[in-house]
Design a protein around this motif. Sequence first.
Motif, PDB file in Angstrom:
ATOM      1  N   ALA A 109      -7.065  -1.838  -0.950  1.00 40.82           N
ATOM      2  CA  ALA A 109      -6.516  -2.146   0.372  1.00 40.82           C
ATOM      3  C   ALA A 109      -7.541  -2.809   1.276  1.00 40.82           C
ATOM      4  CB  ALA A 109      -5.993  -0.869   1.035  1.00 40.82           C
TER       5      ALA A 109
ATOM      6  N   GLN B  20      -3.026  -6.913   3.244  1.00 33.03           N
ATOM      7  CA  GLN B  20      -2.425  -5.691   2.723  1.00 33.03           C
ATOM      8  C   GLN B  20      -1.408  -5.075   3.672  1.00 33.03           C
ATOM      9  OE1 GLN B  20      -3.289  -4.499  -0.318  1.00 33.03           O
ATOM     10  NE2 GLN B  20      -4.817  -6.064  -0.686  1.00 33.03           N
TER      11      GLN B  20
ATOM     12  N   VAL C 101       0.833  -1.204   0.000  1.00 33.58           N
ATOM     13  CA  VAL C 101       0.000   0.000   0.000  1.00 33.58           C
ATOM     14  C   VAL C 101       0.865   1.251   0.000  1.00 33.58           C
ATOM     15  CG1 VAL C 101      -1.675   1.307   1.367  1.00 33.58           C
ATOM     16  CG2 VAL C 101      -1.938  -1.161   1.120  1.00 33.58           C
TER      17      VAL C 101
ATOM     18  N   VAL D  72      -8.667  -1.874   6.130  1.00 32.79           N
ATOM     19  CA  VAL D  72      -7.468  -2.416   5.489  1.00 32.79           C
ATOM     20  C   VAL D  72      -7.410  -3.912   5.766  1.00 32.79           C
ATOM     21  CG1 VAL D  72      -4.949  -2.344   5.344  1.00 32.79           C
ATOM     22  CG2 VAL D  72      -6.244  -0.227   5.713  1.00 32.79           C
TER      23      VAL D  72
END
Length: 472
Positions: free
Chosen positions: A384, A466, A131, A462
């Motif tokens: 994400a 991720q 990310v 999230v």
Amino acid sequence: MIDARTGTTGRGKVLAALVATMALAAMDTTIVATAVPQLVGDLGGYTLFSWVFSAYLLAQTVTIPVYGKLGDLYGRKPVLLAGILVFLLGSALCAISPNMVLLVVFRAVQGIGAGGAQSMIATVASDLYSVAERGRVQGWLSSVWGVSAILGPLLGGAFAEYASWRWIFLVNLPIGATALLLLLRYLREQRPQTTHRIDYPGAVLVLLASGALFLWITEGGTAWAWLSAPSLVLLGGGILALLAAVFAERRAAEPIVPPWIWSRRALAGSCLATAGLGLLLIGPSTFLPTYAQSLLGLGPIAAGLVLSTMSLTWPLASALSARCYLRIGFRDTALIGALLAIAGSAVLFALPDPGSVWQCILAVALLGGGFGLISASLLIGMQAGVGWSERGVVTGANQFARYLGSGLGAAVYGAVSNASTETGHGPRAVYAGTHHVFLAMLLIAVAVLLVLLVLTPRRFPVHEEQQVNPVR
């Protein structure tokens, strides 16, 4: 999932292949434009030449959601390679087209391949990079669109004048072949071992609904009147197919467009804001060159250079977006982008008759920065929040929303401009038309801001996958 053996060197080569593939798909939306006179002179069929563009965009747009789902079911690599191969097949067929009808058909083949390539490029990039790294990667990918917008017409004109328009399509073959070889050699993927069932009824209904509605949006008021029989048939058929698709997808075991996309605020709000971005970005691309040439007295090249400012600030903002969303979150980063878009639209709306070149450059720079922050933060934020098996679907939903918004924007701005200029001619009429288009842009930018504030959560979820780079 992406194999850890891909490594740092492999990632770099795969990224180079992704950039080259995106350049092919992006440039083929613009490279044909300057070669239209030579193309029509050779093949005839002047009344069909607009479909050379429409067939490509339609086929590309409507296939994106289907490819996104297939990437989740069977892996990114086979879908990406298939998309590139179909695109290259379409390119070769376009190059040998004997007439305009077949050229339109082969452009649709190209578009089908481009849809697969486009949907998988951003998905593979999200598989390869964390990310924190994706903002920089999106900057590279975004820069391709800016460069293609400038280089495409120049290459198309050069091929048409000094060689043959057929080279517009032949030039894709060596570039695409190189990208294929790099992906075959360096993109390593652990394919899912689960047995899946393709939702064929859902896929057909999604294609029919999106195709009919996209065609209605892009061709209504141009190829036929809005209230004409073809327009009403497309609208009615599209709505019926959409309702049937919603019913079918709710019952399917593995739907092409899962209903959960619209039940999660982060995803639904981001898709709606991305559609607004698509609405926005078509405005300056279409009408600012007209303003610059008709009211500022610039030539076509100078007007294009003014617009090209966006191709500098957009990728720069995308590359810097990670510094923002890692500190303040995806939604608030997109809010900053929306404020920049509002500022840029306001500068355009405030342009006098005539304005100055520097005012136009400032407006375009602000818009490019805003677009870069909005597009990167929302796409990466959507990705994400899901795991590997859902990432293709959400990426496809994001890209489809953007293309659909651009198609709607072309129709809206065209209607606004026509209504403003239908009673006059000359520079004053041009100013009235562009002035009202820029007002529409300002209102749309405010609407994007409101969507982000009201419908999109401040904190995006999230997914646990991720948290780290998947190839480390």
